[in-house]
Write a protein that holds these residues in place. Structure first.
Motif, PDB file in Angstrom:
ATOM      1  N   HIS A  36      29.482  39.852  50.915  1.00 57.30           N
ATOM      2  CA  HIS A  36      29.239  39.265  49.595  1.00 57.30           C
ATOM      3  C   HIS A  36      30.497  39.402  48.725  1.00 57.30           C
ATOM      4  CE1 HIS A  36      24.828  39.212  50.343  1.00 57.30           C
ATOM      5  NE2 HIS A  36      25.083  40.343  51.015  1.00 57.30           N
ATOM      6  N   CYS A  52      28.932  40.889  32.455  1.00 54.50           N
ATOM      7  CA  CYS A  52      28.980  42.029  33.367  1.00 54.50           C
ATOM      8  C   CYS A  52      30.178  42.913  33.088  1.00 54.50           C
ATOM      9  CB  CYS A  52      29.051  41.533  34.804  1.00 54.50           C
ATOM     10  SG  CYS A  52      27.525  40.782  35.389  1.00 54.50           S
ATOM     11  N   PRO A 103      24.140  37.748  44.371  1.00 53.30           N
ATOM     12  CA  PRO A 103      24.683  38.879  43.604  1.00 53.30           C
ATOM     13  C   PRO A 103      23.610  39.922  43.300  1.00 53.30           C
ATOM     14  CG  PRO A 103      24.255  37.042  42.145  1.00 53.30           C
ATOM     15  CD  PRO A 103      23.964  36.542  43.541  1.00 53.30           C
ATOM     16  N   ASN A 139      24.021  41.628  40.470  1.00 55.95           N
ATOM     17  CA  ASN A 139      23.962  41.304  39.046  1.00 55.95           C
ATOM     18  C   ASN A 139      24.424  39.859  38.867  1.00 55.95           C
ATOM     19  OD1 ASN A 139      23.377  44.077  38.027  1.00 55.95           O
ATOM     20  ND2 ASN A 139      25.380  44.492  38.943  1.00 55.95           N
ATOM     21  N   ASN A 140      23.597  39.020  38.252  1.00 51.31           N
ATOM     22  CA  ASN A 140      23.953  37.626  38.056  1.00 51.31           C
ATOM     23  C   ASN A 140      24.825  37.505  36.813  1.00 51.31           C
ATOM     24  OD1 ASN A 140      24.167  34.884  37.812  1.00 51.31           O
ATOM     25  ND2 ASN A 140      21.965  34.483  38.110  1.00 51.31           N
ATOM     26  N   ASN A 162      28.613  43.783  43.135  1.00 52.54           N
ATOM     27  CA  ASN A 162      28.517  42.498  43.830  1.00 52.54           C
ATOM     28  C   ASN A 162      29.512  42.382  44.975  1.00 52.54           C
ATOM     29  OD1 ASN A 162      26.452  41.605  42.167  1.00 52.54           O
ATOM     30  ND2 ASN A 162      27.836  40.618  40.702  1.00 52.54           N
ATOM     31  N   ARG A 163      30.640  43.100  44.892  1.00 60.48           N
ATOM     32  CA  ARG A 163      31.682  43.027  45.926  1.00 60.48           C
ATOM     33  C   ARG A 163      31.340  44.025  47.027  1.00 60.48           C
ATOM     34  NH1 ARG A 163      34.979  43.535  41.282  1.00 60.48           N
ATOM     35  NH2 ARG A 163      35.665  45.604  41.965  1.00 60.48           N
ATOM     36  N   GLU A 201      29.243  34.218  46.874  1.00 58.62           N
ATOM     37  CA  GLU A 201      28.727  34.745  45.608  1.00 58.62           C
ATOM     38  C   GLU A 201      27.259  34.403  45.383  1.00 58.62           C
ATOM     39  OE1 GLU A 201      29.754  31.678  42.214  1.00 58.62           O
ATOM     40  OE2 GLU A 201      31.578  32.115  43.392  1.00 58.62           O
ATOM     41  N   HIS A 218      30.390  44.106  38.335  1.00 59.55           N
ATOM     42  CA  HIS A 218      31.082  43.243  39.290  1.00 59.55           C
ATOM     43  C   HIS A 218      31.302  43.973  40.621  1.00 59.55           C
ATOM     44  CE1 HIS A 218      31.816  39.773  36.809  1.00 59.55           C
ATOM     45  NE2 HIS A 218      32.411  40.491  35.841  1.00 59.55           N
ATOM     46  N   ASP A 222      31.847  39.034  44.298  1.00 62.66           N
ATOM     47  CA  ASP A 222      31.347  38.858  42.935  1.00 62.66           C
ATOM     48  C   ASP A 222      31.425  37.375  42.595  1.00 62.66           C
ATOM     49  OD1 ASP A 222      33.960  38.285  42.177  1.00 62.66           O
ATOM     50  OD2 ASP A 222      34.345  40.314  41.443  1.00 62.66           O
ATOM     51  N   GLN A 223      31.130  37.014  41.353  1.00 66.98           N
ATOM     52  CA  GLN A 223      31.012  35.601  40.997  1.00 66.98           C
ATOM     53  C   GLN A 223      32.250  35.045  40.308  1.00 66.98           C
ATOM     54  OE1 GLN A 223      27.214  36.665  39.104  1.00 66.98           O
ATOM     55  NE2 GLN A 223      26.335  34.840  40.089  1.00 66.98           N
TER      56      GLN A 223
END
Length: 801
Positions: A715, A769, A760, A762-763, A777-778, A757, A774, A717-718
């Motif tokens: 995954h 964020c 996640p 956390n969206n 998410n990574r 992404e 972040h 982050d965004q």
């Protein structure tokens, strides 16, 4: 005794031997012998006794004993056999009959003492062994309700409506007047009212309807005296039966006995008989044909006969017949069934054939026997044992269905304690049958050796078990009792069932199915790693929580032991490092002692520098963080560690499926440590040093638990677009897979996917964020699941956890 007049005559003439001895001492004995041959037994006995009173001797005493047996005055029979065996001429035949009469009159111990005083061992006669012959089924005999009388009642049949038919002489007794004796001994007494055998009314067939009302059937065969042996063909509504007729032209001839014949008639619903037809193989003055039994399935009529060409005495035959009542030629049942003695009263049910015999080894005069049946042969003849058989005559075994379709089993007998001369008894299984299938995890019946211990807790004793033809476990259970069973086999968990009971149990068979499960010896439940400082074996502070948790689990689950595999880095000599790794393993043992874990629950292995996890070998420059990975003790909690020990399924795991052992301890695994999540720096796919320890633990877990499959999900982050992030997430999954591949984990046990992404934690497109958010998410997430590996020869399905 067998109940048609011919059975009695054959019994007298063949079972007991010839009584009319040529050298009889006086005219009275010769006259009595002639009356005996004509079956005028009551009168013959009176004359024998008169003769003995004037001139006592062995031969006459023996004749009186035999005659008392025939008319079944058992008390007098015993006294006369006691007299007979007192003579020097007495032989084994006399001793055997003496013991049998003693058994019937509760004088067995006295009789044995009398024989022992003469130097005759009862055991040598075979009678004692016969008396212990028990039925293979635990049964009890009860007088059939509403059927018996003070006379003789026997031989049950049933029609399509559930009405029962049986034979009886319940009409009454007609005492004889003693005639004057004629020297030529040609008097023959033949009464229109009674049988000269025992001064009782002739036998007739009676009908008990479904309400219990009993009426007499009237034979429409002209001149019928005895009317017996009903057998009903439900398909055609026809009753077969035996009759002994008054044939006047024969009556005028001396020493001719009219033999019984088989007829059949249409049986109306009200119990009246319509028409009468003889079977074509009757011969009323040549030989007897009697005891018909209809085998509707095979279209056979079984019967008893002493027709020429038999094996001696009366034999069993069958003749085929069709719907037009065309009969085939009689077929002798052969030497498996027939003997030189008397066989009679055939009956078949399924693959079993039943009959009575005085020729096969038995308990009494006539015993019931069972054989295996096919259309082409009879085999494996066996005495049905006591209490179905007795010291008296037992015959006419029948299995019928009552008006409600329930099976009922009957036998006829003149055993002691009955209501009349002969009685009809029901055979009831006292014991409930126990049938258990013992299977393995694949559902296959286990047929090789295992030990089953079945205990009657109410009676406080063990119950014998046997194996059926297909490996099923069989036993007979006392009624109204509680039972417990333990089934054990080396290398398998034993099975215990304390719920067995026959109290209030409705039905014939208590059925169970038990699964014997192989013990998953040395099954890894959890793995972890503790690390050491350079050249040290002291337990570090960061290792203590791991060891404390394992100690807690070992105390909670006594079937868990600990395997410690200790290692060093490559610095220092091999000899030094072997000692150092040994000390590190011992240090774990010493630490676990504070949790009261004894040393015999910890298995130690030490390898020195032989098991490096990386390329930091001798002389290879490596950073300290890589050397640190080699200074370790691998900790494996093993369930059921001792392969020589017979374990029981832990109480707290009773409801779990031990056929899937790899899933048994998921709760323990989750409680001890979770599968790690690997985090990455922004826009990076390189492993952080801190995560290498976590992947080392994952690698050890996969190595020690070959049943597991690893699922790797990458995954991001965004930040950045999805086109960029998806390949980045792929690289993050691949770097984890590559690390574990280097650690020896097969690629086909790892499945990697990547989501960019799109998933996640956390969206951050919807909320603001922080960097920490972040960071979550990574990541690369790891999950384990069951693989399709083979455990103990069984294929496993793939499933995730």
């Amino acid at each position: 005794m067998k109940k048609t007049i011919t059975i009695l005559s054959i019994t007298a003439a063949m079972i007991f031997g010839s009584v009319g001895i040529a050298d009889a001492q006086n005219s009275k004995v010769r006259y009595a012998d002639a009356q005996f041959k004509l079956m005028n037994y009551t009168h013959a006995l009176e004359v024998y006794e008169q003769s003995y009173a004037k001139k006592p001797n062995y031969e006459t005493a023996k004749k009186i004993s035999k005659t008392q047996d025939i008319i079944r005055d058992y008390d007098k029979s015993y006294e006369w056999w006691k007299t007979t065996v007192g003579y020097d001429e007495a032989e084994n035949f006399d001793y055997t009959n003496f013991l049998r009469s003693a058994q019937l009159t509760d004088n067995f111990n006295e009789a044995v003492s009398i024989l022992e005083a003469k130097g005759v061992a009862a055991d040598s006669l075979g009678v004692v062994k016969l008396l212990t012959l028990q039925s293979k089924k635990k049964v009890k005999l009860e007088p059939a309700e509403g059927l018996n009388s003070a006379g003789s009642d026997f031989d049950l049949s049933v029609d399509s409506d559930g009405n029962k038919y049986f034979v009886s002489d319940r009409g009454g007794v007609y005492p004889s007047e003693t005639p004057s004796l004629r020297i030529d001994a040609k008097n023959k007494y033949f009464s229109e009212e009674k049988s000269d055998f025992n001064d009782r009314e002739y036998f007739s067939v009676y009908r008990q309807d479904t309400t219990g009302n009993i009426t007499e059937l009237v034979s429409n065969v002209p001149g019928t005296y005895h009317f017996s042996d009903p057998s009903y063909d439900k398909g055609q509504g026809i009753m077969f039966y035996s009759v002994t007729r008054d044939i006047k032209k024969v009556r005028k001839r001396d020493n001719i006995v009219v033999q019984p014949e088989i007829y059949y008639s249409k049986l109306n619903a009200d119990g009246t008989m319509e028409g009468f037809y003889p079977v074509p193989f009757n011969d009323s003055i040549g030989y007897s044909v009697m005891n018909p039994f209809v085998d509707e399935e095979a279209k056979r009529l079984y019967f008893t006969s002493d027709m020429p060409g038999g094996m001696g005495g009366t034999d069993l035959y069958y003749a085929t017949y069709d719907e037009n009542m065309t009969f085939g030629t009689p077929v002798n049942l052969g030497s498996q069934i027939n003997t030189s003695g008397n066989e009679s009263h055939a009956f078949r049910n399924g693959n079993k054939f039943y009959f009575s015999s005085a020729g096969h080894p038995g308990v009494g005069g006539m015993d019931v026997f069972q054989s295996n049946y096919t259309a082409s042969q009879f085999s494996n003849v066996q005495n049905m044992g006591m209490p179905i058989n007795s010291m008296a005559d037992d015959f006419a075994y029948r299995e019928i269905l009552d008006k409600d379709g329930n099976p009922e089993v009957y036998v006829s007998s003149n055993r002691a304690g009955g209501q009349g001369l002969d009685d009809i008894y029901t055979i009831e299984e006292v014991y409930k049958q126990f049938l258990a299938r013992v299977i393995d995890c694949d559902g296959l019946v286990i047929t090789d050796s295992y030990l089953a211990t079945l205990r009657d807790k109410t009676q406080n004793g063990n119950v014998q078990t046997t194996r059926g033809k297909t490996g099923e476990l069989l036993a007979e259970l006392e009624p109204e009792s509680d039972f417990g069973i333990v089934i054990s086999k080396p290398g398998y968990f034993s099975v215990t069932d304390e719920s067995l009971t026959t109290k209030g149990f409705v039905g014939d068979t208590v059925k169970r199915e038990y699964t014997l499960i192989a013990i998953p010896y040395q099954l890894p439940v959890h793995v972890d790693i503790v690390y050491y400082d350079l050249d040290k074996f002291k337990i570090r502070e960061d290792a203590k929580p791991v060891l404390d948790k394992m100690g807690e689990m070992m105390n909670k689950y006594p079937f868990l032991d600990l395997l410690v595999a200790s290692h060093t880095d490559s610095r220092a000599s091999d000899e030094y490092n072997i000692i150092l790794s040994n000390n590190r393993a011992k240090a774990v043992t010493e630490y676990m002692a504070q949790h009261n874990i004894s040393g015999d629950r910890i298995r130690l292995e030490w390898f020195g520098e032989q098991g490096l996890v990386n390329n930091c070998g001798n002389g290879v420059p490596c950073p300290e963080v890589d050397h640190q990975l080699n200074r370790r003790s691998e900790l494996i909690l093993e369930a059921f560690p001792d392969t020589s020990k017979q374990y029981e399924i832990p109480e707290s795991f009773k409801d779990m499926n031990f056929c899937d052992p790899e899933t048994l301890f998921e709760d323990i695994q989750k409680e001890l440590a979770s599968i790690p999540t690997i985090y990455f720096d922004f826009d990076k796919s390189m492993l952080r040093s801190v995560h290498k320890k976590e992947l080392e633990r994952t690698a050890i877990m996969l190595q020690r638990m070959p049943n597991l499959m690893l699922y790797i999900e990458g995954h991001t982050d965004q930040r950045g677009d999805d086109v960029y992030n998806k390949p980045l997430s792929e690289r993050r999954a691949e770097v984890v897979k590559a690390y574990l591949t280097k650690r020896g984990i097969e690629a086909n046990r790892m499945e990697d996917t990547w989501f960019g992404e799109t998933k996640p934690i956390n969206n951050c497109n919807e909320i603001t964020c922080t960097e920490a958010m972040h960071q979550l998410n990574r990541r690369t997430e790891l999950r384990v699941g069951k693989s399709s590996f083979t455990y103990s020869g069984r294929k496993k399905k793939v499933d995730t956890m």
